[in-house]
Structures are given as C-alpha cells and as structure tokens.
Design an enzyme around this catalytic site. Structure first.
Site, PDB file in Angstrom:
ATOM      1  N   TYR A 154      -2.907  -6.773   1.101  1.00 22.91           N
ATOM      2  CA  TYR A 154      -2.308  -7.474  -0.495  1.00 22.91           C
ATOM      3  C   TYR A 154      -1.641  -9.153  -0.158  1.00 22.91           C
ATOM      4  O   TYR A 154      -1.944  -9.807  -0.947  1.00 22.91           O
ATOM      5  CB  TYR A 154      -0.613  -6.687  -0.827  1.00 22.91           C
ATOM      6  CG  TYR A 154      -0.556  -7.165  -2.307  1.00 22.91           C
ATOM      7  CD1 TYR A 154      -0.937  -6.549  -4.053  1.00 22.91           C
ATOM      8  CD2 TYR A 154       0.949  -7.381  -2.495  1.00 22.91           C
ATOM      9  CE1 TYR A 154       0.229  -6.685  -4.528  1.00 22.91           C
ATOM     10  CE2 TYR A 154       2.038  -7.924  -3.387  1.00 22.91           C
ATOM     11  CZ  TYR A 154       0.847  -7.695  -3.950  1.00 22.91           C
ATOM     12  OH  TYR A 154       2.074  -7.709  -5.654  1.00 22.91           O
ATOM     13  N   LYS A 158      -2.761 -12.581  -2.249  1.00 25.90           N
ATOM     14  CA  LYS A 158      -2.050 -13.359  -2.175  1.00 25.90           C
ATOM     15  C   LYS A 158      -1.544 -14.696  -2.125  1.00 25.90           C
ATOM     16  O   LYS A 158      -1.635 -15.758  -2.394  1.00 25.90           O
ATOM     17  CB  LYS A 158      -0.622 -12.545  -2.518  1.00 25.90           C
ATOM     18  CG  LYS A 158      -0.551 -10.964  -3.131  1.00 25.90           C
ATOM     19  CD  LYS A 158      -1.015 -11.000  -5.387  1.00 25.90           C
ATOM     20  CE  LYS A 158      -0.431 -10.109  -5.660  1.00 25.90           C
ATOM     21  NZ  LYS A 158      -1.153 -10.505  -7.331  1.00 25.90           N
TER      22      LYS A 158
HETATM   23  P1  NAI Z   1       1.652  -2.976 -12.636  1.00 25.97           P
HETATM   24  O1  NAI Z   1       0.844  -2.271 -12.135  1.00 25.97           O
HETATM   25  O2  NAI Z   1       2.422  -2.098 -13.544  1.00 25.97           O
HETATM   26  O3  NAI Z   1       0.784  -3.657 -13.299  1.00 25.97           O
HETATM   27  C1  NAI Z   1      -0.756  -4.403 -13.046  1.00 25.97           C
HETATM   28  C2  NAI Z   1      -2.237  -4.152 -14.063  1.00 25.97           C
HETATM   29  O4  NAI Z   1      -2.871  -4.275 -13.641  1.00 25.97           O
HETATM   30  C3  NAI Z   1      -2.108  -2.413 -14.828  1.00 25.97           C
HETATM   31  O5  NAI Z   1      -2.007  -3.015 -15.829  1.00 25.97           O
HETATM   32  C4  NAI Z   1      -3.741  -2.802 -14.657  1.00 25.97           C
HETATM   33  O6  NAI Z   1      -3.957  -1.779 -14.613  1.00 25.97           O
HETATM   34  C5  NAI Z   1      -4.134  -3.906 -13.983  1.00 25.97           C
HETATM   35  N1  NAI Z   1      -5.127  -3.635 -13.427  1.00 25.97           N
HETATM   36  C6  NAI Z   1      -5.008  -3.932 -12.442  1.00 25.97           C
HETATM   37  N2  NAI Z   1      -6.069  -3.271 -11.647  1.00 25.97           N
HETATM   38  C7  NAI Z   1      -7.001  -4.039 -12.365  1.00 25.97           C
HETATM   39  C8  NAI Z   1      -8.353  -4.246 -13.316  1.00 25.97           C
HETATM   40  N3  NAI Z   1      -9.777  -3.895 -11.960  1.00 25.97           N
HETATM   41  N4  NAI Z   1      -9.019  -4.836 -13.574  1.00 25.97           N
HETATM   42  C9  NAI Z   1      -8.205  -4.992 -14.980  1.00 25.97           C
HETATM   43  N5  NAI Z   1      -6.990  -4.637 -14.527  1.00 25.97           N
HETATM   44  C10 NAI Z   1      -6.115  -4.391 -13.835  1.00 25.97           C
HETATM   45  O7  NAI Z   1       2.162  -4.011 -12.280  1.00 25.97           O
HETATM   46  P2  NAI Z   1       3.040  -5.619 -12.122  1.00 25.97           P
HETATM   47  O8  NAI Z   1       4.519  -5.313 -11.821  1.00 25.97           O
HETATM   48  O9  NAI Z   1       3.046  -5.154 -13.517  1.00 25.97           O
HETATM   49  O10 NAI Z   1       2.353  -6.194 -11.380  1.00 25.97           O
HETATM   50  C11 NAI Z   1       1.392  -7.129 -12.324  1.00 25.97           C
HETATM   51  C12 NAI Z   1       1.551  -8.399 -11.598  1.00 25.97           C
HETATM   52  O11 NAI Z   1       2.233  -8.904 -10.372  1.00 25.97           O
HETATM   53  C13 NAI Z   1       0.662  -8.536 -10.396  1.00 25.97           C
HETATM   54  O12 NAI Z   1      -0.583  -8.835  -9.410  1.00 25.97           O
HETATM   55  C14 NAI Z   1       1.459  -7.948  -9.034  1.00 25.97           C
HETATM   56  O13 NAI Z   1       0.639  -8.120  -7.775  1.00 25.97           O
HETATM   57  C15 NAI Z   1       1.849  -8.741  -8.542  1.00 25.97           C
HETATM   58  N6  NAI Z   1       3.813  -8.834  -8.581  1.00 25.97           N
HETATM   59  C16 NAI Z   1       4.787  -7.720  -8.581  1.00 25.97           C
HETATM   60  C17 NAI Z   1       5.490  -8.022  -8.557  1.00 25.97           C
HETATM   61  C18 NAI Z   1       6.610  -6.478  -8.802  1.00 25.97           C
HETATM   62  O14 NAI Z   1       8.128  -6.504  -8.066  1.00 25.97           O
HETATM   63  N7  NAI Z   1       6.267  -6.052  -9.576  1.00 25.97           N
HETATM   64  C19 NAI Z   1       5.991  -8.830  -7.578  1.00 25.97           C
HETATM   65  C20 NAI Z   1       5.327  -9.782  -6.384  1.00 25.97           C
HETATM   66  C21 NAI Z   1       3.704  -9.349  -7.717  1.00 25.97           C
END
Ligand code: NAI
Length: 246
Positions: A154, A158
C-alpha cells in the site's frame, strides 16, 4: 463554483469517493460515479445527486483492467462529452508483514491503487490536452509519505502515486492542466472500521487535532483543488491529517 464542469470519481459508491462525488455535485459539477461491484450503492449515490437537482451517471469499471477503463471513459464521453475533473480515489488494502506478504497481495494493491490511476490519467490526459485544461486529483495517503508496518504494498503504491502526480504536473502544465495529490491521514470509513481499539488509540494519540478525519474533510480539500481557486497549484501533495504528519 464548479458549474458546467464534468467530474469523474473512481470508487465512488461509498466512503471518501462517495463524499467527493456528493460535494463536487453540490458545487455544480455533473459527476460520473465509477464503481466496481457495488452497483446498487453507486446508483443510490447517482439518485441522491439527481434528487438534489444535479446530474450523475453510475458506470461500472474495474479500474485495474485497461479495457474497463477504456469503456468507462467512452461511456462518460458519450453522455457528457468532456471530462474536466478526474479524481483517482479507488483503492484497496491487503495488509501483511513483508515475510508473509504474497505476490498476489502485492500485485493486487499495486494494480488497483497505482496502475488503475495510471490508466485513468492516460485517458483523462488525452481529453484534457485537447480541451486545454483540466484537474487531476490523486488520493494518496499519509502511509505513502511516512510508511506503515504491514503495508509495504500500500505504501509503495501511495508513494508511487505522489511521484506520478509530480511527473504529470510537469508533463501537462503547459496546457493548463493541474495534477495534485491529497494525502488523507486517519479517516473514519469502511477501510478503517476493522482496526483494533489499540491501533485506533495509537493513531489518535499522534493527531494534534485529537480526532479522526471524516470523508467530508477530504472531499473539501479535493473540491478546493478542483476549483479555479487552486489554478496556480500543481504537483503538490495536500496532507489532510489533523497534523498527524507535518
Ligand atoms: P473504501 O474501501 O470505503 O472505498 C474504496 C472504494 O474503492 C470502494 O468503493 C471500492 O469498491 C472502490 N474500488 C476498489 N477497487 C476498485 C477497482 N478495482 N475499481 C473500481 N473501484 C474500486 O475506502 P476509503 O476509506 O473511502 O478510501 C478511499 C481512498 O482514500 C482510497 O484510495 C484509500 O487508499 C484512501 N485513503 C483512505 C484513508 C482512510 O483512513 N480511510 C487514509 C488514506 C488514504
């Protein structure tokens, strides 16, 4: 603020991506809500936007697959004719310590979080170069800046996203296209729901603002970078983390 703009948000059926889609829509943008598996949830987001007088379209595509991304952009173009804002938000985790991390776990995270963003940027850049303008915003992570045990895959993805952001900012800047990253800290979403109380407490103790972030905290930063107010900002990584890293 974003009237007449067309935005594409990947992974927008839930969490941070959903909030970004809703926020950009409230500011006037029409929004393409990309999802991979969660059709119903994505359509709910689109319906919510339309109920509030906005324009939205839910489009299925696995962003880790080049042919899906091609289809995603084709469908978006057929309906809206252009794309002004791309938010590469979709992301996954497959945490494991390095000695236990399998090649599959490594590849899955790199394929979605880094290569998926590459595919989307390739298509978006082609359009934006023709349009002579655009905004690309990549959702990176504090983990890509400071590292995190158990997240070699990851963190590599990132951190890679930050490098790619800077390269594209240099490549596309002369055509009025800005490319920036947002690096969230500890944000309350499904991705962090499974963390133990101990890990949670440990994180909170490192945050000067003494709270976890919300999806809205991230969406507001993205909205700023997508707006004309940020037209002289490119190649930057905006950390939204309550001061967890400075
Ligand atoms: P989440 O798991 O709730 O949402 C991620 C979304 O991406 C989901 O809707 C999932 O279906 C979609 N997704 C995954 N693989 C996919 C693919 N191959 N094609 C299309 N869609 C796909 O996670 P969250 O927390 O909303 O994260 C959003 C972004 O923020 C991510 O990139 C995550 O790495 C980043 N992030 C989140 C943090 C946190 O504390 N929640 C911290 C730092 C970064």
């Amino acid at each position: 603020m974003l009237e007449n703009k067309i935005a594409l948000v990947t992974g927008a059926s839930r969490g941070i991506g959903r909030e970004i889609a809703l926020t950009l829509s409230r500011l006037g943008a029409a929004v393409i809500i990309n999802y991979n598996g969660a059709k119903e949830r994505a359509e709910e987001v689109a319906a919510l936007i339309e109920e509030n007088g906005g324009r939205a379209l839910a489009v299925q595509a696995n962003i880790a697959a080049a042919e899906d991304v091609e289809k995603l952009f084709k469908e978006a173009l057929t309906v809206f004719g252009r794309i002004d804002i791309l938010v590469n938000n979709a992301g996954i985790t497959r945490d494991n310590l390095i000695l236990k991390m399998s090649e599959e776990e490594f590849d899955a995270v790199l394929d979605t979080n880094l290569k998926g963003a590459f595919f989307c940027m390739k298509y978006a850049a082609k359009l934006m170069l023709k349009q002579k303008g655009g905004r690309i915003i990549n959702i990176s992570s504090i983990s890509g800046i400071v590292g995190n045990p158990g997240q070699a895959n990851y963190c590599a993805a990132k951190a890679g996203l930050i490098g790619m952001t800077k390269s594209l900012a240099r490549e596309l800047g002369s055509r009025g296209i800005t490319v920036n990253a947002v690096a969230p800290g500890f944000i309350e979403t499904d991705m962090t729901k499974g963390l133990s109380e101990q890990v949670r407490e440990g994180m909170l103790s490192q945050i000067p603002l003494k709270r976890a972030g919300s999806a809205e905290d991230i969406a507001q930063a993205v909205a700023f970078l997508a707006s004309d107010h940020a037209s002289y900002i490119t190649g930057q990584t905006l950390q939204v983390n309550g001061g967890m890293n400075m």
